[in-house]
Design an enzyme around this catalytic site. Sequence first.
Site, mmCIF file in Angstrom:
data_model
loop_
_atom_site.group_PDB
_atom_site.id
_atom_site.type_symbol
_atom_site.label_atom_id
_atom_site.label_comp_id
_atom_site.label_asym_id
_atom_site.label_seq_id
_atom_site.Cartn_x
_atom_site.Cartn_y
_atom_site.Cartn_z
ATOM 1 N N GLU A 172 1.429 -0.471 -4.993
ATOM 2 C CA GLU A 172 0.465 0.602 -5.259
ATOM 3 C C GLU A 172 1.186 1.942 -5.321
ATOM 4 O O GLU A 172 1.705 2.430 -4.322
ATOM 5 C CB GLU A 172 -0.600 0.671 -4.165
ATOM 6 C CG GLU A 172 -1.757 1.555 -4.613
ATOM 7 C CD GLU A 172 -2.287 2.517 -3.574
ATOM 8 O OE1 GLU A 172 -3.365 3.066 -3.797
ATOM 9 O OE2 GLU A 172 -1.618 2.754 -2.559
ATOM 10 N N ASP A 231 0.814 -1.208 0.000
ATOM 11 C CA ASP A 231 0.000 0.000 0.000
ATOM 12 C C ASP A 231 0.855 1.268 0.000
ATOM 13 O O ASP A 231 1.904 1.326 0.641
ATOM 14 C CB ASP A 231 -0.843 -0.040 1.280
ATOM 15 C CG ASP A 231 -1.731 1.163 1.451
ATOM 16 O OD1 ASP A 231 -2.700 1.280 0.688
ATOM 17 O OD2 ASP A 231 -1.472 1.995 2.350
#
Length: 587
Positions: free
Chosen positions: A304, A231
């Site tokens: 990401e 993330d």
Amino acid sequence: MELLSLLTLLLLAIASNEACQVQSSSSETTDWWQTAQFYQIYPRSFKDSDGDGIGDLNGITSKLEYLKDLGVTAAWLSPIFKSPMVDFGYDISDFFDIQPEYGTLKDFRALIKRAKELDLKIVLDFVPNHSSNESEWFQKSVKREKGYEDYYVWHDGKVNSTTGKREPPTNWLQYFRGSAWEWNDQRQQYYLHQFAVQQPDLNYRNPLVVEQMKRVLRYWLNEGVSGFRCDALPPLFEVLPDGDGQFPDEVVSGSTEDEEDRDYLTTTYIENQPETIDMVYQWRTVLDDHKRIYGGNSSVLLIETYSPAWFTMQFYGNRSTEGAHLPFNFNLITVMEQKGISASNVQEAIDLWLKNMPAGRTPNWVLGNHDKRRAASRYGKEHIDGMNMLVMILPGVSVTYQGEEIGMTDGEISWEDTVDPWGCNSNPDIYEQYTRDPERTPFQWTGGTNAGFTNGSTTWLPLAADYETINVEKELSDGVSHLKIYKQLVALRRSSKTLQNGSTKYQTLSEDIFVVQRSLTKSATIVLVINFGSVAKIVDLSQFDKNRTESLLLLIGSIDSTKKKGTRYDPKSLSLDPSEALVLTSE
Ligand code: ISL
């Protein structure tokens, strides 16, 4: 260096209206992830098993057969770890435990066991940039407990020479609006939080933090997961402070007048630092070491980042070091968000990845996620089949966000019902611009009570209005549906050597028509044609490929297509209705 190559890219055409060609070297063996279809599950909204209106692990386990039936290779799960849920799991208070409303470690093990039985891979979300302020690590750091003093980015701030008052160290802004610094009374210092106040940034310049986060990776690898979606990589590191311990201010970017919006300032010092790339290479080593020691399949890193290509592509690794298997390619989202949907914008998005990707790496195509408006709403419902076809026909890996396969659209969430911190940190006049709640409404399993998502009486977010017509049950029984089209596409991808190993040629044929052709010696050629326009067109595919003169067999058509599957069509005069998309083969 491990051999990863699926494709050797030769980019021949430069001008946007000439065909672009990507050749493959199909001689090397491919690893499972190189031709995979990843399916993102947002656990809170996928399936509730205990009637509290919140999705959970047993709910996911009960629907693994649905994923098997879809034909996808792997599911990646948004965070399932212990969390106060300020950012719905992206604020983790215990990286080694499961959020009680989602279940227990025992439930997680049952999920992994069932997935293995069904030959499905499970990938977890790894949230390295920050923890929750309720984590034990943060609590200890606040108290300056030994070993935790520098776990987070703490700073005294600076004293304003005019007012004599203490101020934050810099003007840096968080993603969710407002200052990225928060004063902590107990410790008498500011801490950095690039996301919400309750999400303090971990300090990656502290080796103890680096090691702790590697422990997190090893812990879940030992539980049998097949990798991680990592993330929020851009803000992992900030620039080093100067000799006096001061950080530089960012300058006004000029892209918005809204002083609370992160885009108001540049992010030169708080995003995309070189140390971030190296950290990903270190995580890759953790994964590869695990495989070397314990055997089994490769586990993957999906990254990401919405960074520019010069930064994003470095995640793949370099000549001497392996990096992430797949830095997410969000170009089909971002280019069209800025410019709208059209054949040439689709081509621009594809070029932007393939022309920047280092040789020998695997491309990937993401249509949506829990942070972006749903694909059917963003592109227009009439384009959902065409876009699903595109990500399945292009070379490499496809990534589907739950609901894209049935054409789910955004929910309408009032200000009163808004729960996303990004929305809540704004105000009733502008919240729709920021809130991510619309794309997180419960999954639509049936047209019945609460869309079959829960047996309880409430749902944590209201349902989208169209659940009676857009749902799995109905689409499985309808003769033609988005779901059936999606399943046919996955089946084709899994059975077709051409789609797995073939070369790729694509072109914007005219203003509205986009063509992708996949070819492989001794195998059937596959052609995708999409009309992005609102008027019917006649297409001559021999303009695109002079050898394309023999009739083509229709394999899959978009939902409103009146053409018959199994019928042959003349490539020199192929008629396409508005928004029609077709997958054809030379067979
Ligand atoms: O949402 C975005 C754009 O629409 C991004 O700017 C997003 O904030 C960024 O990509 C990081 O997102 C990830 O980390 C966040 C979390 O809120 C998001 O849901 C997650 O995808 C903080 O952990």
